[in-house]
Structures are given as C-alpha cells and as structure tokens.
Design an enzyme around this catalytic site. Structure first.
Site, short mmCIF file in Angstrom:
data_model
loop_
_atom_site.label_atom_id
_atom_site.label_comp_id
_atom_site.label_asym_id
_atom_site.label_seq_id
_atom_site.Cartn_x
_atom_site.Cartn_y
_atom_site.Cartn_z
N GLU A 70 -24.90 39.44 -68.56
CA GLU A 70 -23.45 39.65 -68.67
C GLU A 70 -22.78 39.71 -67.29
O GLU A 70 -22.61 40.78 -66.72
CB GLU A 70 -23.12 40.94 -69.45
N LYS A 73 -23.41 36.95 -72.21
CA LYS A 73 -22.19 37.65 -72.64
C LYS A 73 -21.15 37.44 -71.55
O LYS A 73 -21.32 37.88 -70.41
CB LYS A 73 -22.45 39.14 -72.86
#
Length: 294
Positions: free
Chosen positions: A176, A213
């Site tokens: 992420e 993400k």
C-alpha cells in the site's frame, strides 16, 4: 476456508475488503465517531476492549455475511481477540470472509516527498503469530506526498522488500503506497508510481503474487495494467479522505479495482443503535461500496 479457497475468494469474489485496522493513534477518534466518549474508557486496554466490541458487532451483523464483504483487514489486537466464541480469524472465515492483518509499525518522518514505513522490528514474530492465527495476508502502508521520483522509488522498493519477507512466511502481502489525494502533482506522481510498481512486479520470482492497495487514481483507468498483471492477485482502493459517495463514484470509473474502505463503511454506525438499526445502516453502506466495486 483453506489457503487455496481464500486465494480464489480474493481473486474472483464480487465484493470488497473491509478495513477494520485502526490502531492506537486513530482509535479514540474512531470510538468517538461510534458514540463512545473518552470518559467511557481509561487506558489502552479499556480503549481496545471498546473498539473490539465495535468490530465484533460489525463482524457478527447479518449484513456483514451477505457475501459482499470478501475480506477484512484486522489490527493485531483484533486478531488476538474472540468473536462469537471463536478467534476473530475463524469467525470471519465462517462467514466467507478472508482475514488479513496490518503489520506496519507506523510512518517515518517525511523525506523526499514521502513517508516510508518505520523499521518493522516486530515483523518476524507477528508473521509467525499471524500464520498460526489463520491469517491469509498482510497490509502495510506508506504515504507519497509529491511527485519526487527518488522518494516514490524508495517507497515502492521498501514495500516490495518487506513483501518478499511476508511471502516467505507463507502470507499474501497487500502493498500500500498511498498517494495523498490533496497533492497538487498527484496525476504526474501516479504515473511515476505505476512505472515503479510494474518494474518490481516484473522482477518477482515466478509463481509469486502480491496484492496492491492504491489511492483511486486522478486519471481513471490508470491502474488497468496492474489489474491485469499476472503477478497481482487483486488491486484494491482506499478512500483516502474522499467522502463515501465521491469515493464510490470515482471507484466505479476504474474497472477491476475493488474497495478497501474503513471510514466509508463505519461512519454512520453508533453504539446507541439497536441491532436492527445497526444492521440496516451497515447493510446500506455495504451495498453502496460493493456496487462501486463490481
């Protein structure tokens, strides 16, 4: 669900991943939003007990098991707790929901327009515990605040370096590198980010995969090459400060990305709601986010 069943659920499931991983610093704010005043708890243990009760209520609500939530990201203390007489991971899997664990230890100070992850001194022990607790994967967050090529390269390199350790432990890493949606040069920086991610994906050993993400891109469809990449199990989106309505509207313009929202899922839930009202409010949020994801 065994590992192969969880892999298939994440790869092909029609729905989204719930982010239930607020940790120490953000927990008091999350509790206040839920209707729990600071005066109702004293010290970390009572605070975490309150937030665990909220998360357990979400996980056991009928709408959460509707099939539209395909995964959930947990904070370590949530993983350690019990829900409905089972460990949290087992309670989720009993509802067809794949469990992930947040493993980063926060952000370092900004340098080169980014915030790297702090040294993860507890990672090896946490990975071992997470495997024993039946987790499928992990999540770790860095932040990009400007289109600085050196900074973005450092963020992605660190994420994939730690990701390799997570894969070696038998877990699926969610990488992420969040891009700050308020950055004026976000569109330019996301092009740099895409190129860096593709470089590291192409270098992954054969047979390995990661999840990603990412902030919903300024340019719709930018991350399509990541969605279709054979080394990527799934690409999920964070809301990043957008309202739920705007995040869902923007997400719907990016086929193949699914949501992994926190605030958008939980923002209208209150401790004072009776179970029927609580489930109705949660179900409405789940329907909206799932619709944008599929």
């Amino acid at each position: 669900m065994n590992t192969q069943e969880m892999t298939t659920r994440i790869a092909t499931g029609q729905g989204f991943i719930a982010a239930l991983d607020q940790s120490g610093g953000s927990t008091p704010k999350a509790l206040r939003g839920y209707g729990v005043e600071d005066s109702e708890w004293s010290g970390d243990e009572e605070m975490f007990a309150q937030i665990h009760a909220m998360r357990a209520r979400v996980i056991t609500a009928p709408s959460f098991a509707s099939g539209k939530v395909i995964g959930a990201i947990l904070f370590e203390k949530t993983m350690d707790g019990m829900v409905d007489g089972k460990t949290t991971g087992d309670a989720l899997k009993a509802r067809g929901i794949v469990p992930f664990i947040k493993v980063d230890e926060g952000l370092a100070d900004e340098a080169d327009g980014v915030q790297l992850m702090k040294p993860m001194v507890k990672l090896a022990a946490l990975l071992e515990k997470s495997v024993a607790a039946g987790m499928f994967g992990t999540k770790m967050r860095s932040v990009i605040k400007s289109a600085n090529p050196a900074g973005i390269a450092a963020v992605v390199a660190q994420q994939f370096e730690v990701g390799a350790e997570i894969i070696a432990a038998g877990l699926m890493p969610i990488i992420e590198p969040e891009y700050d949606i308020t950055a004026e040069d976000r569109a330019e920086g996301e092009e740099i980010l895409l190129a860096e991610i593709l470089k590291h994906l192409d270098a992954l050993p054969e047979g390995q995969q990661v999840m990603l993400k990412l902030s919903i891109p300024a340019k719709a469809g930018l991350y399509t090459p990541l969605v279709s990449h054979p080394k990527v199990l799934r690409v999920v989106a964070l809301s990043g400060g957008f309202s739920t309505d705007e995040a869902c509207e923007r997400l719907a313009q990016n086929p193949g990305m699914i949501a992994s929202f926190s605030r958008g899922l939980l923002q209208d839930l209150r401790k004072q709601q009776d179970d029927a009202e609580f489930d109705a409010v949660l179900g409405k949020a789940i329907d909206q986010i799932a619709c944008a994801s599929v």
